[in-house]
Structure formats: structure tokens, C-alpha cells
Design a protein around this motif. Sequence first.
Motif, PDB file in Angstrom:
ATOM      1  N   GLN A  38       0.827  -1.206   0.000  1.00 39.54           N
ATOM      2  CA  GLN A  38       0.000   0.000   0.000  1.00 39.54           C
ATOM      3  C   GLN A  38       0.865   1.261   0.000  1.00 39.54           C
ATOM      4  OE1 GLN A  38      -3.379   0.423   0.133  1.00 39.54           O
ATOM      5  NE2 GLN A  38      -4.067  -1.679   0.337  1.00 39.54           N
ATOM      6  N   ALA A  39       1.939   1.242   0.768  1.00 38.93           N
ATOM      7  CA  ALA A  39       2.769   2.435   0.921  1.00 38.93           C
ATOM      8  C   ALA A  39       3.459   2.816  -0.381  1.00 38.93           C
ATOM      9  CB  ALA A  39       3.806   2.208   2.015  1.00 38.93           C
ATOM     10  N   THR A  40       3.819   1.846  -1.194  1.00 38.87           N
ATOM     11  CA  THR A  40       4.536   2.133  -2.429  1.00 38.87           C
ATOM     12  C   THR A  40       3.613   2.357  -3.616  1.00 38.87           C
ATOM     13  OG1 THR A  40       4.701  -0.205  -2.990  1.00 38.87           O
ATOM     14  CG2 THR A  40       6.497   0.741  -1.680  1.00 38.87           C
ATOM     15  N   GLY A  41       2.348   2.019  -3.485  1.00 36.11           N
ATOM     16  CA  GLY A  41       1.425   2.129  -4.614  1.00 36.11           C
ATOM     17  C   GLY A  41       1.467   0.919  -5.519  1.00 36.11           C
ATOM     18  N   LEU A  42       2.330  -0.028  -5.196  1.00 35.43           N
ATOM     19  CA  LEU A  42       2.442  -1.241  -5.994  1.00 35.43           C
ATOM     20  C   LEU A  42       1.129  -2.026  -6.000  1.00 35.43           C
ATOM     21  CD1 LEU A  42       4.319  -3.061  -7.645  1.00 35.43           C
ATOM     22  CD2 LEU A  42       4.977  -4.176  -5.514  1.00 35.43           C
ATOM     23  N   ASP A  43       0.375  -1.907  -4.937  1.00 40.68           N
ATOM     24  CA  ASP A  43      -0.911  -2.585  -4.813  1.00 40.68           C
ATOM     25  C   ASP A  43      -1.841  -2.217  -5.972  1.00 40.68           C
ATOM     26  OD1 ASP A  43      -3.097  -3.994  -3.486  1.00 40.68           O
ATOM     27  OD2 ASP A  43      -3.856  -1.996  -2.987  1.00 40.68           O
ATOM     28  N   LYS A  44      -1.862  -0.953  -6.334  1.00 39.77           N
ATOM     29  CA  LYS A  44      -2.753  -0.499  -7.415  1.00 39.77           C
ATOM     30  C   LYS A  44      -2.273  -1.012  -8.772  1.00 39.77           C
ATOM     31  CE  LYS A  44      -4.824   1.640  -4.186  1.00 39.77           C
ATOM     32  NZ  LYS A  44      -4.881   0.712  -3.087  1.00 39.77           N
ATOM     33  N   VAL A  45      -0.964  -1.079  -8.946  1.00 39.34           N
ATOM     34  CA  VAL A  45      -0.406  -1.619 -10.193  1.00 39.34           C
ATOM     35  C   VAL A  45      -0.766  -3.098 -10.323  1.00 39.34           C
ATOM     36  CG1 VAL A  45       1.734  -2.097 -11.449  1.00 39.34           C
ATOM     37  CG2 VAL A  45       1.457   0.070 -10.223  1.00 39.34           C
ATOM     38  N   VAL A  46      -0.693  -3.822  -9.218  1.00 36.52           N
ATOM     39  CA  VAL A  46      -1.049  -5.241  -9.217  1.00 36.52           C
ATOM     40  C   VAL A  46      -2.528  -5.407  -9.558  1.00 36.52           C
ATOM     41  CG1 VAL A  46      -1.309  -7.291  -7.760  1.00 36.52           C
ATOM     42  CG2 VAL A  46       0.785  -5.942  -7.657  1.00 36.52           C
ATOM     43  N   HIS A  47      -3.383  -4.593  -8.966  1.00 37.46           N
ATOM     44  CA  HIS A  47      -4.818  -4.652  -9.275  1.00 37.46           C
ATOM     45  C   HIS A  47      -5.064  -4.389 -10.753  1.00 37.46           C
ATOM     46  CE1 HIS A  47      -7.297  -5.086  -5.587  1.00 37.46           C
ATOM     47  NE2 HIS A  47      -6.158  -4.751  -4.986  1.00 37.46           N
ATOM     48  N   ALA A  48      -4.447  -3.352 -11.286  1.00 39.76           N
ATOM     49  CA  ALA A  48      -4.632  -3.025 -12.707  1.00 39.76           C
ATOM     50  C   ALA A  48      -4.128  -4.166 -13.592  1.00 39.76           C
ATOM     51  CB  ALA A  48      -3.909  -1.720 -13.041  1.00 39.76           C
TER      52      ALA A  48
END
Length: 137
Positions: A38-48
Motif C-alpha cells: 500500500q505504501a509504495t502504490g504497488l498494490d494499485k499496479v497489481v490490481h490493474a
Amino acid sequence: MRILSSLRTVHYRLLATLWTVGILVALTLPTGSMPDAQATGLDKVVHAGLFAGFGILWLRGLCPPDTERLSACFRRRGGMFFVGGLLFAVGTEVYQHLLPVQRMADPYDVTADLLGFGVAFVGYYVYHVRRTDRASA
């Protein structure tokens, strides 16, 4: 790329089914077992990325590019799949929220899911459907 060219429609449908099940399984994992993305924003890239793969595999399985009437297939099946994909993206977040395993619905995750799915949908249309229409004209 040679592997992808040897796959038939039935293979893409199987891969799409496995990918969909994989998304559901990944979303049921407790958050304590995952690194803090969550802190790195990687979570959103994974979702996309997950939903882009979902869209591409299902579109390829539902409307193969070698279909004679790809444009008609895409309008009929693609339209229904688009609505289903949107519902799936939103539904996965509701599903996470209802689970008793430290998961929460996140509107930004829904946005990333919809963005990945939308990019896959538009990309498939432009790359396969529009290109086929131009070639036949």
C-alpha cells in the motif's frame, strides 16, 4: 510468442477461468500475510495488471481474432462481457469487504481494477477488431 500462437480458443478460455479463480483466491488472503504494498502504490499496479490480464484472456477466449465476423462477435459478446467485467471489478471489492480475514473494500482498488480492465478492453478492440475491420475494407 510462439507458445501464444499455438494456443487455441479453448486454451484461452481455460486460462481465463484459471485467472479469474486466481483473482478470487488472491483476494481472500489475509492482509497480514502480504508485504506492505500500500505504501509504495504497488498494490494499485497489481490490481490493474490482474484485471488487464482478466480482460485480455476473456476477450481472446470469447471473440478470437481469427473469427470471420469479429466485429459482430465483439459487439454482442464484448458488450455483455464489458458489463460483466465492470460488475466483477466492483464485486471483488465488496467480496473482500464481506470476508472476515482483515480485508477492506478500497475505492482506489476499484479504480485500478476498472482502469486495467478498460485498458485491456480498448486495447483488444483497437488491436484486433478495428484492425480486422480495416483489413477487410
